[in-house]
Write a protein that holds these residues in place. Structure first.
Motif, PDB file in Angstrom:
ATOM      1  N   ILE A 129       0.839  -1.203   0.000  1.00 57.18           N
ATOM      2  CA  ILE A 129       0.000   0.000   0.000  1.00 57.18           C
ATOM      3  C   ILE A 129       0.876   1.256   0.000  1.00 57.18           C
ATOM      4  CG2 ILE A 129      -0.238   0.053   2.537  1.00 57.18           C
ATOM      5  CD1 ILE A 129      -2.916   1.100  -0.065  1.00 57.18           C
ATOM      6  N   ILE A 130       2.090   1.151   0.540  1.00 57.12           N
ATOM      7  CA  ILE A 130       3.011   2.301   0.577  1.00 57.12           C
ATOM      8  C   ILE A 130       3.432   2.683  -0.841  1.00 57.12           C
ATOM      9  CG2 ILE A 130       5.248   3.146   1.437  1.00 57.12           C
ATOM     10  CD1 ILE A 130       3.196   2.607   3.668  1.00 57.12           C
ATOM     11  N   THR A 131       3.890   1.692  -1.600  1.00 56.77           N
ATOM     12  CA  THR A 131       4.348   1.998  -2.960  1.00 56.77           C
ATOM     13  C   THR A 131       3.171   2.337  -3.876  1.00 56.77           C
ATOM     14  OG1 THR A 131       4.413  -0.376  -3.417  1.00 56.77           O
ATOM     15  CG2 THR A 131       6.487   0.673  -2.810  1.00 56.77           C
ATOM     16  N   LYS A 132       2.011   1.721  -3.646  1.00 56.22           N
ATOM     17  CA  LYS A 132       0.836   2.037  -4.470  1.00 56.22           C
ATOM     18  C   LYS A 132       0.430   3.505  -4.299  1.00 56.22           C
ATOM     19  CE  LYS A 132      -1.123  -2.633  -4.467  1.00 56.22           C
ATOM     20  NZ  LYS A 132      -2.115  -3.492  -3.787  1.00 56.22           N
ATOM     21  N   ALA A 133       0.587   4.026  -3.085  1.00 53.21           N
ATOM     22  CA  ALA A 133       0.178   5.410  -2.818  1.00 53.21           C
ATOM     23  C   ALA A 133       1.246   6.420  -3.232  1.00 53.21           C
ATOM     24  CB  ALA A 133      -0.158   5.584  -1.332  1.00 53.21           C
ATOM     25  N   PHE A 134       2.531   6.121  -2.952  1.00 58.49           N
ATOM     26  CA  PHE A 134       3.567   7.161  -3.016  1.00 58.49           C
ATOM     27  C   PHE A 134       4.656   6.967  -4.074  1.00 58.49           C
ATOM     28  CE2 PHE A 134       2.375   7.175   1.629  1.00 58.49           C
ATOM     29  CZ  PHE A 134       1.693   8.386   1.599  1.00 58.49           C
ATOM     30  N   GLN A 135       4.725   5.781  -4.680  1.00 57.54           N
ATOM     31  CA  GLN A 135       5.909   5.532  -5.526  1.00 57.54           C
ATOM     32  C   GLN A 135       5.740   6.043  -6.954  1.00 57.54           C
ATOM     33  OE1 GLN A 135       8.494   1.899  -5.167  1.00 57.54           O
ATOM     34  NE2 GLN A 135       7.672   1.480  -7.199  1.00 57.54           N
ATOM     35  N   GLY A 136       6.699   6.872  -7.353  1.00 56.73           N
ATOM     36  CA  GLY A 136       6.806   7.308  -8.744  1.00 56.73           C
ATOM     37  C   GLY A 136       8.138   6.841  -9.292  1.00 56.73           C
ATOM     38  N   SER A 137       8.462   7.275 -10.503  1.00 56.05           N
ATOM     39  CA  SER A 137       9.770   6.901 -11.055  1.00 56.05           C
ATOM     40  C   SER A 137      10.361   8.078 -11.822  1.00 56.05           C
ATOM     41  CB  SER A 137       9.661   5.664 -11.952  1.00 56.05           C
ATOM     42  OG  SER A 137       8.766   5.913 -13.014  1.00 56.05           O
ATOM     43  N   MET A 138      11.670   8.046 -11.965  1.00 54.61           N
ATOM     44  CA  MET A 138      12.374   9.130 -12.657  1.00 54.61           C
ATOM     45  C   MET A 138      13.533   8.572 -13.469  1.00 54.61           C
ATOM     46  SD  MET A 138      14.766  10.944  -9.793  1.00 54.61           S
ATOM     47  CE  MET A 138      13.632  11.184  -8.456  1.00 54.61           C
ATOM     48  N   ARG A 139      13.977   9.405 -14.382  1.00 57.84           N
ATOM     49  CA  ARG A 139      15.155   9.102 -15.177  1.00 57.84           C
ATOM     50  C   ARG A 139      16.291   9.958 -14.618  1.00 57.84           C
ATOM     51  NH1 ARG A 139      13.350   8.873 -21.268  1.00 57.84           N
ATOM     52  NH2 ARG A 139      12.349   6.930 -20.645  1.00 57.84           N
ATOM     53  N   ILE A 140      17.450   9.348 -14.400  1.00 54.64           N
ATOM     54  CA  ILE A 140      18.605  10.091 -13.878  1.00 54.64           C
ATOM     55  C   ILE A 140      19.717  10.060 -14.915  1.00 54.64           C
ATOM     56  CG2 ILE A 140      20.309  10.271 -12.009  1.00 54.64           C
ATOM     57  CD1 ILE A 140      18.316   8.664 -10.252  1.00 54.64           C
ATOM     58  N   PHE A 141      20.173  11.234 -15.314  1.00 57.35           N
ATOM     59  CA  PHE A 141      21.301  11.364 -16.247  1.00 57.35           C
ATOM     60  C   PHE A 141      22.521  11.783 -15.426  1.00 57.35           C
ATOM     61  CE2 PHE A 141      17.370  12.318 -18.428  1.00 57.35           C
ATOM     62  CZ  PHE A 141      17.455  11.576 -19.595  1.00 57.35           C
ATOM     63  N   SER A 142      23.571  10.980 -15.471  1.00 57.83           N
ATOM     64  CA  SER A 142      24.731  11.233 -14.611  1.00 57.83           C
ATOM     65  C   SER A 142      26.012  11.275 -15.441  1.00 57.83           C
ATOM     66  CB  SER A 142      24.815  10.116 -13.567  1.00 57.83           C
ATOM     67  OG  SER A 142      25.861  10.355 -12.679  1.00 57.83           O
ATOM     68  N   LYS A 143      26.828  12.294 -15.170  1.00 57.06           N
ATOM     69  CA  LYS A 143      28.071  12.472 -15.932  1.00 57.06           C
ATOM     70  C   LYS A 143      29.209  12.701 -14.931  1.00 57.06           C
ATOM     71  CE  LYS A 143      28.143  16.110 -18.598  1.00 57.06           C
ATOM     72  NZ  LYS A 143      27.822  16.988 -19.745  1.00 57.06           N
ATOM     73  N   LYS A 144      30.256  11.865 -15.039  1.00 61.04           N
ATOM     74  CA  LYS A 144      31.403  12.002 -14.140  1.00 61.04           C
ATOM     75  C   LYS A 144      32.258  13.204 -14.551  1.00 61.04           C
ATOM     76  CE  LYS A 144      35.154   9.221 -12.203  1.00 61.04           C
ATOM     77  NZ  LYS A 144      35.849   7.933 -12.247  1.00 61.04           N
ATOM     78  N   LEU A 145      32.732  13.950 -13.543  1.00 64.17           N
ATOM     79  CA  LEU A 145      33.558  15.135 -13.808  1.00 64.17           C
ATOM     80  C   LEU A 145      35.025  14.846 -13.492  1.00 64.17           C
ATOM     81  CD1 LEU A 145      31.334  17.925 -12.197  1.00 64.17           C
ATOM     82  CD2 LEU A 145      31.641  17.469 -14.630  1.00 64.17           C
ATOM     83  N   PRO A 146      35.939  15.367 -14.301  1.00 67.28           N
ATOM     84  CA  PRO A 146      37.365  15.184 -13.978  1.00 67.28           C
ATOM     85  C   PRO A 146      37.723  15.929 -12.692  1.00 67.28           C
ATOM     86  CG  PRO A 146      37.047  15.984 -16.234  1.00 67.28           C
ATOM     87  CD  PRO A 146      35.741  16.108 -15.536  1.00 67.28           C
ATOM     88  N   HIS A 147      38.770  15.481 -12.041  1.00 64.19           N
ATOM     89  CA  HIS A 147      39.203  16.119 -10.792  1.00 64.19           C
ATOM     90  C   HIS A 147      39.582  17.579 -11.076  1.00 64.19           C
ATOM     91  CE1 HIS A 147      41.373  16.931  -7.084  1.00 64.19           C
ATOM     92  NE2 HIS A 147      40.772  15.853  -6.586  1.00 64.19           N
ATOM     93  N   PRO A 148      39.109  18.532 -10.238  1.00 61.27           N
ATOM     94  CA  PRO A 148      39.360  19.958 -10.529  1.00 61.27           C
ATOM     95  C   PRO A 148      40.844  20.349 -10.539  1.00 61.27           C
ATOM     96  CG  PRO A 148      38.328  19.652  -8.356  1.00 61.27           C
ATOM     97  CD  PRO A 148      38.257  18.348  -9.045  1.00 61.27           C
ATOM     98  N   ASP A 149      41.710  19.553  -9.908  1.00 63.95           N
ATOM     99  CA  ASP A 149      43.147  19.908  -9.858  1.00 63.95           C
ATOM    100  C   ASP A 149      43.913  19.533 -11.130  1.00 63.95           C
ATOM    101  OD1 ASP A 149      42.616  20.793  -7.365  1.00 63.95           O
ATOM    102  OD2 ASP A 149      43.471  19.076  -6.294  1.00 63.95           O
ATOM    103  N   LEU A 150      43.267  18.806 -12.031  1.00 59.80           N
ATOM    104  CA  LEU A 150      43.957  18.382 -13.258  1.00 59.80           C
ATOM    105  C   LEU A 150      44.163  19.576 -14.205  1.00 59.80           C
ATOM    106  CD1 LEU A 150      42.044  15.062 -14.046  1.00 59.80           C
ATOM    107  CD2 LEU A 150      44.356  15.282 -13.120  1.00 59.80           C
TER     108      LEU A 150
END
Length: 492
Positions: free
Chosen positions: A270-291
């Motif tokens: 009942i918890i997921t039926k009431a409250f659960q949605g879904s999303m798409r996550i786009f993730s990009k790794k960043l180089p170390h700032p000291d490079l």
């Protein structure tokens, strides 16, 4: 000749007299002359059912004259001794819901006592539940106060208002409430041996039925047993005596209830039926700032640093507040900044990028929603914690109470499939004061009357909807409009 040695209790309330070599059942029940000594004003069944002397949970009776709990009813029991010592004669077995007269030890059967058993164990028919949101009738408690079922104060035992507001919020989410009002919905759920987490389900159900009981003796409820289950099941992460964080508690509570109801990642509850949605996550790794710049450019061409897409479910959405500027006006007063809700919802537009730092790596992420739940929870991130202290962002979020359309935060495919994307506010949890020592209150919409109420511990007052938006909102629950919801309950 029969020699009476001792009277034993059993589950049927049958008194078994033990004599020489045989036992004789005595199913006595008769009218009791002491019913007018019952004092309903002292009866309180919200606390743990244990004997006030032996502290045992086994075979506990409530004295209906003074309200105290005692064990047993045999001749050497605490209840028997109490009845003789204080001439208190009417007792209720808190497990079997049967009434007895002591020291005479006979069962009392009398319809005038039904209101007491109903307060101890309220029950709801499907018809009653179906009508809960269709009327706003005030009921009068035994103590004379009038109240709306569901709009009932919760006792702050010491520092548990952070949990109270979450429990109040969920008690006003109809599908969740309706599920827990009927014990049959979860009674048959099988749990592994020794699993204590199901205690949360049982106690939450009991609390729901007390909050929505139209025949209460008083117009407030103590969540004592519910919170004891929280302390036990969270292994003391959440306590009654120490202020906690409402979002932390809500996160744990939702996941714990989902698991205790037999829910998994694939199996809904009942918890997921009431409250659960879904999303798409786009993730990009960043180089170390000291490079060096050329090293960064070379890394950005490798596969490891390309944008990755993943799908994820959620039970609530975290909205980030902009950093609060330290503006002051001419009188050197700090100006409290304000931000529109749609600005902070921009996080889920699919184009807004946000940097996330871990111990070793940094990532740029952006989010877009793919499925909206019937009830959408927002957590407005007011607190930032570092090694030394907790800071609170006082920014006021400006939001309409009704008709918040979230279609622009959905992917194109989801926009085509999601019919209803407009939401109305039904609960608003507020944090007042300093980060570590503040207090909580909640605004809830009563569906039957369309009126808003503010609850802070035992205090319940009605409130104008336009006052809600002036508060430091922390958790909000929004209800998706159904096709028939053309009219909204509240004026903005």
């Amino acid at each position: 000749m029969e020699i009476e040695l001792d009277d034993d209790d059993n589950e049927d309330g049958v008194v078994i007299k033990r004599g020489r070599g045989h036992a004789v059942e005595d199913r006595r029940s008769r009218h009791c002359p002491y019913l007018d000594t019952i004092n309903r004003s002292v009866l309180d069944f919200d606390f743990e059912k244990l004997c006030s002397i032996s502290l045992s949970h086994i075979n506990v009776y409530a004295c209906l004259i003074c309200g105290k709990y005692f064990q047993g009813r045999g001749q050497k029991s605490h209840a028997y001794t109490h009845s003789v010592q204080f001439s208190h004669h009417v007792f209720l077995n808190l497990h079997t819901l049967k009434f007895y007269c002591l020291p005479d030890n006979y069962e009392i059967i009398d319809s005038s006592l039904e209101d007491i058993t109903y307060v101890l164990k309220p029950t709801f028919t499907k018809q009653h539940i179906a009508g809960l949101d269709k009327q706003g009738k005030l009921y009068r408690a035994y103590d004379g106060t009038t109240y709306l079922p569901g709009i009932v104060g919760l006792n702050n035992i010491k520092a548990n208002d952070y949990a109270n507001v979450v429990l109040q919020a969920f008690s006003n989410v109809p599908p969740l409430r309706n599920y827990f009002l009927e014990e049959e919905n979860y009674r048959e759920i099988r749990r592994p041996p020794g699993d204590i987490m199901f205690l949360l389900v049982q106690r939450f159900g009991e609390l729901m039925r007390k909050l929505w009981n139209p025949r209460n003796f008083k117009a407030h409820v103590s969540p004592h047993e519910m919170l004891q289950a929280v302390v036990l099941c969270s292994k003391k992460t959440f306590q009654i005596t120490k202020q906690g964080d409402a979002v932390d508690f809500m996160t744990w509570f939702l996941n714990a209830l989902h698991g205790a109801l037999g829910g998994t990642k694939k199996k809904p509850s009942i918890i997921t039926k009431a409250f659960q949605g879904s999303m798409r996550i786009f993730s990009k790794k960043l180089p170390h700032p000291d490079l060096l710049p050329e090293e960064k450019e070379a890394l950005l061409l490798t596969e490891e640093y390309q944008e990755q897409m993943s799908e994820s479910t959620f039970l609530f959405l975290t909205l980030d507040l902009p950093t609060a500027p330290l503006y002051k006006d001419e009188k050197e007063q700090l100006i409290i900044p304000q931000v529109p809700l749609f600005n902070i919802l921009g996080k889920f537009s699919g184009t807004t990028e946000k940097e996330y730092k871990t111990y070793k790596e940094n990532f740029l992420k952006r989010f877009q929603l793919t499925k909206l739940p019937p009830y959408l929870i927002f957590c407005i991130k007011r607190f930032t914690k570092n090694n030394f202290f907790v800071e609170k962002n006082p920014t006021i979020v400006n939001f309409p109470i009704t008709n918040v359309d979230l279609s622009e935060y959905l992917t194109e495919e989801a926009q085509a499939t999601e019919k209803n994307t407009t939401y109305d506010l039904v609960a608003n949890v507020v944090h007042d004061g300093k980060p570590t020592e503040g207090s909580y209150r909640i605004h809830v919409l009563h569906h039957g009357t369309g009126k808003w109420y503010e609850m802070q511990d035992l205090q319940v007052i009605d409130i104008l909807p336009q006052m809600i938006t002036l508060s430091e909102a922390y958790i909000q629950i929004w209800k998706r409009q159904e096709s028939s919801d053309t009219n909204s309950h509240t004026a903005e």
